[in-house]
Design a protein around this motif. Sequence first.
Motif, PDB file in Angstrom:
ATOM      1  N   TRP A  35       0.818  -1.211   0.000  1.00  0.00           N
ATOM      2  CA  TRP A  35       0.000   0.000   0.000  1.00  0.00           C
ATOM      3  C   TRP A  35       0.854   1.264   0.000  1.00  0.00           C
ATOM      4  CZ3 TRP A  35      -4.247  -1.940   3.936  1.00  0.00           C
ATOM      5  CH2 TRP A  35      -5.066  -2.864   3.272  1.00  0.00           C
ATOM      6  N   GLU A  53      -1.994  -0.551 -10.544  1.00  0.00           N
ATOM      7  CA  GLU A  53      -2.723  -1.226  -9.466  1.00  0.00           C
ATOM      8  C   GLU A  53      -3.519  -2.427  -9.971  1.00  0.00           C
ATOM      9  OE1 GLU A  53      -5.985  -2.496  -7.128  1.00  0.00           O
ATOM     10  OE2 GLU A  53      -6.230  -1.273  -8.949  1.00  0.00           O
ATOM     11  N   GLY A 187      -7.010  -1.137  -1.599  1.00  0.00           N
ATOM     12  CA  GLY A 187      -5.911  -0.643  -2.428  1.00  0.00           C
ATOM     13  C   GLY A 187      -6.314   0.559  -3.270  1.00  0.00           C
ATOM     14  N   VAL A 190      -6.297   3.552  -1.086  1.00  0.00           N
ATOM     15  CA  VAL A 190      -4.915   4.006  -0.897  1.00  0.00           C
ATOM     16  C   VAL A 190      -4.490   4.898  -2.058  1.00  0.00           C
ATOM     17  CG1 VAL A 190      -2.519   3.241  -0.731  1.00  0.00           C
ATOM     18  CG2 VAL A 190      -4.316   2.003   0.502  1.00  0.00           C
ATOM     19  N   ILE A 232      -4.905   3.631   7.212  1.00  0.00           N
ATOM     20  CA  ILE A 232      -4.443   2.652   6.228  1.00  0.00           C
ATOM     21  C   ILE A 232      -3.389   1.731   6.838  1.00  0.00           C
ATOM     22  CG2 ILE A 232      -3.200   2.376   4.050  1.00  0.00           C
ATOM     23  CD1 ILE A 232      -6.082   3.294   3.665  1.00  0.00           C
TER      24      ILE A 232
END
Length: 318
Positions: A35, A53, A187, A190, A232
Amino acid sequence: MPAPPARTVLTHEDLLPHTAEPWPQPGAGRTADRWTALRDLATRDLPLVKLVEPHHDAAAILQDLGLPGPAADEIWAVWAAEPPFAVLTATQHDDGWTLSGTKAFCSGASLVTHALVTAETDDGSRLFAVDVGAEGIHPDGGARPWTGAGMRRAGTATLTFERVAARPVGAAGAYVDRPGFWLGAIGIAVCWIGGACGVAATLEAAADRLDPHGRAHLGATRSALDTAWLAIRGAADLVDDEDLDGVRAERLAQSLRAHAADVAATVVEHVDRALGPGPLAFDAAHAEHVHDLQVFVRQHHAERDLARLGSLEVIRDA
């Protein structure tokens, strides 16, 4: 001195340095490293992370469902949007499966080599792997072209599939039923936080010349981003230390995504109020990054996702 120009359209070569090596799998002990890499890349370049990603998400999906991951020279996408105006159908034949119909929001359509795509079957939505260079995949000539300012460099297109050979990845429903689905959803959150960090960087660069009101806006952006990153990091430790079931994983993801979407909007507003129209008018890279972030965050479904979060069963130790 003239302002820096907006960045150019992404190429296959832009992606390779970020996709050639595997990343730590979420929930496997090094989630914070994964992350952090997403946040740092999103801070610099949102369309790039929009394509990087999904490649690593595809690797996690394939592993979760017991299949080998991408080869070193492959770049994978995950095309799972299912708007009502674009329907992709999978049909089973004696010699395998084929896909026909339309798939919208295919980011990196001209840049990736393979994709995981969702398609409708008699048993419901199911995930399939396709070679993007296969015969029968082409841009949908009837679709409206991407004309918005945000995420233009991600090369998003609507594609038409005509009896394209495909390999099923898991059973119907397996893609969304695994807890790893929600780790992938975090994700994305993030990435939104990273994008907000990139917007805030413009305000940080002006810190020495801010008046007291501007410093208050800077303080507000720091507070929002610092607390978001603490959340996070805490989530990364949680998913590494505990085997979350589907409900707990979803609640964690929905909460973090809602928070990240709010933080992104908060940061954009504070930077705008502190600096006025100048960066949006004269700094092409900043303006582009803001537009990219605003489009990216719309993957959060706002009140619909909040209503879903409110409908989940009570978890006493959450």
